[in-house]
Design a protein around this motif. Structure first.
Motif, mmCIF file in Angstrom:
data_model
loop_
_atom_site.group_PDB
_atom_site.id
_atom_site.type_symbol
_atom_site.label_atom_id
_atom_site.label_comp_id
_atom_site.label_asym_id
_atom_site.label_seq_id
_atom_site.Cartn_x
_atom_site.Cartn_y
_atom_site.Cartn_z
ATOM 1 N N GLY A 188 0.820 -1.211 0.000
ATOM 2 C CA GLY A 188 0.000 0.000 0.000
ATOM 3 C C GLY A 188 0.849 1.254 0.000
ATOM 4 N N THR A 189 1.937 1.232 0.755
ATOM 5 C CA THR A 189 2.833 2.391 0.819
ATOM 6 C C THR A 189 3.487 2.651 -0.530
ATOM 7 N N ILE A 190 3.979 1.598 -1.167
ATOM 8 C CA ILE A 190 4.659 1.785 -2.452
ATOM 9 C C ILE A 190 3.663 2.212 -3.521
ATOM 10 N N SER A 191 2.446 1.706 -3.459
ATOM 11 C CA SER A 191 1.437 2.128 -4.430
ATOM 12 C C SER A 191 1.074 3.596 -4.232
ATOM 13 N N GLY A 192 0.920 4.004 -2.980
ATOM 14 C CA GLY A 192 0.614 5.405 -2.698
ATOM 15 C C GLY A 192 1.729 6.339 -3.128
ATOM 16 N N ALA A 193 2.983 5.951 -2.847
ATOM 17 C CA ALA A 193 4.126 6.774 -3.261
ATOM 18 C C ALA A 193 4.214 6.849 -4.786
ATOM 19 N N TYR A 194 3.945 5.726 -5.443
ATOM 20 C CA TYR A 194 3.973 5.702 -6.903
ATOM 21 C C TYR A 194 2.931 6.657 -7.472
ATOM 22 N N TYR A 195 1.701 6.569 -6.971
ATOM 23 C CA TYR A 195 0.641 7.468 -7.440
ATOM 24 C C TYR A 195 0.965 8.927 -7.140
ATOM 25 N N LEU A 196 1.587 9.192 -5.983
ATOM 26 C CA LEU A 196 1.957 10.561 -5.631
ATOM 27 C C LEU A 196 2.946 11.125 -6.654
ATOM 28 N N PHE A 197 4.021 10.388 -6.914
ATOM 29 C CA PHE A 197 5.035 10.907 -7.838
ATOM 30 C C PHE A 197 4.549 10.905 -9.282
ATOM 31 N N TRP A 198 3.732 9.926 -9.652
ATOM 32 C CA TRP A 198 3.147 9.938 -10.995
ATOM 33 C C TRP A 198 2.256 11.173 -11.153
ATOM 34 N N GLY A 199 1.469 11.470 -10.148
ATOM 35 C CA GLY A 199 0.592 12.641 -10.177
ATOM 36 C C GLY A 199 1.368 13.948 -10.234
ATOM 37 N N ILE A 200 2.460 14.030 -9.478
ATOM 38 C CA ILE A 200 3.304 15.227 -9.526
ATOM 39 C C ILE A 200 3.846 15.423 -10.939
#
Length: 114
Positions: free
Chosen positions: A55-67
């Motif tokens: 869950g953490t890696i998915s959230g971080a991935y979505y955060l940086f993809w969104g940025i």
């Protein structure tokens, strides 16, 4: 992942040299390449992290993809204004190509079997 990046880099590199009907097709194919990269890289990340970090890696991935999706187009636009559209697209495709080459030549992460 690598094929998706190569398709995206190729489409973005050739887009400035095409007319309006063809450029839409090329950008469509390039966006499909980015989508292939996105899905494959998310799958690889979920394979190499332990279950409690998925869950953490998915959230971080979505955060940086969104940025990248939020700030990327204005940055590319400013580069296009200063240096020209062809230069900005060539630079962007070169960065994507560098990532693909890095994935090809880099050390492969192997998931731990426990």
């Amino acid at each position: 992942m690598i094929v998706g990046l190569l398709v995206a880099a190729g489409g973005i590199a050739f887009a400035p040299f095409l007319g309006l009907p063809l450029v839409l097709l090329v950008f469509t194919v390039a966006s499909l390449g980015m989508g292939v990269f996105y899905l494959a890289s998310m799958g690889v990340l979920n394979e190499i992290v332990p279950d409690y970090l998925k869950g953490t890696i998915s959230g971080a991935y979505y955060l940086f993809w969104g940025i990248g999706m939020f700030f990327g187009p204005p940055i590319i636009n400013q580069i296009a204004i200063c240096a020209g559209f062809q230069t900005s697209m060539a630079g962007y495709s070169f960065l994507i190509l560098l990532v693909a080459v890095g994935l090809i030549t880099g050390k492969r992460c192997q998931p731990e079997i426990t």
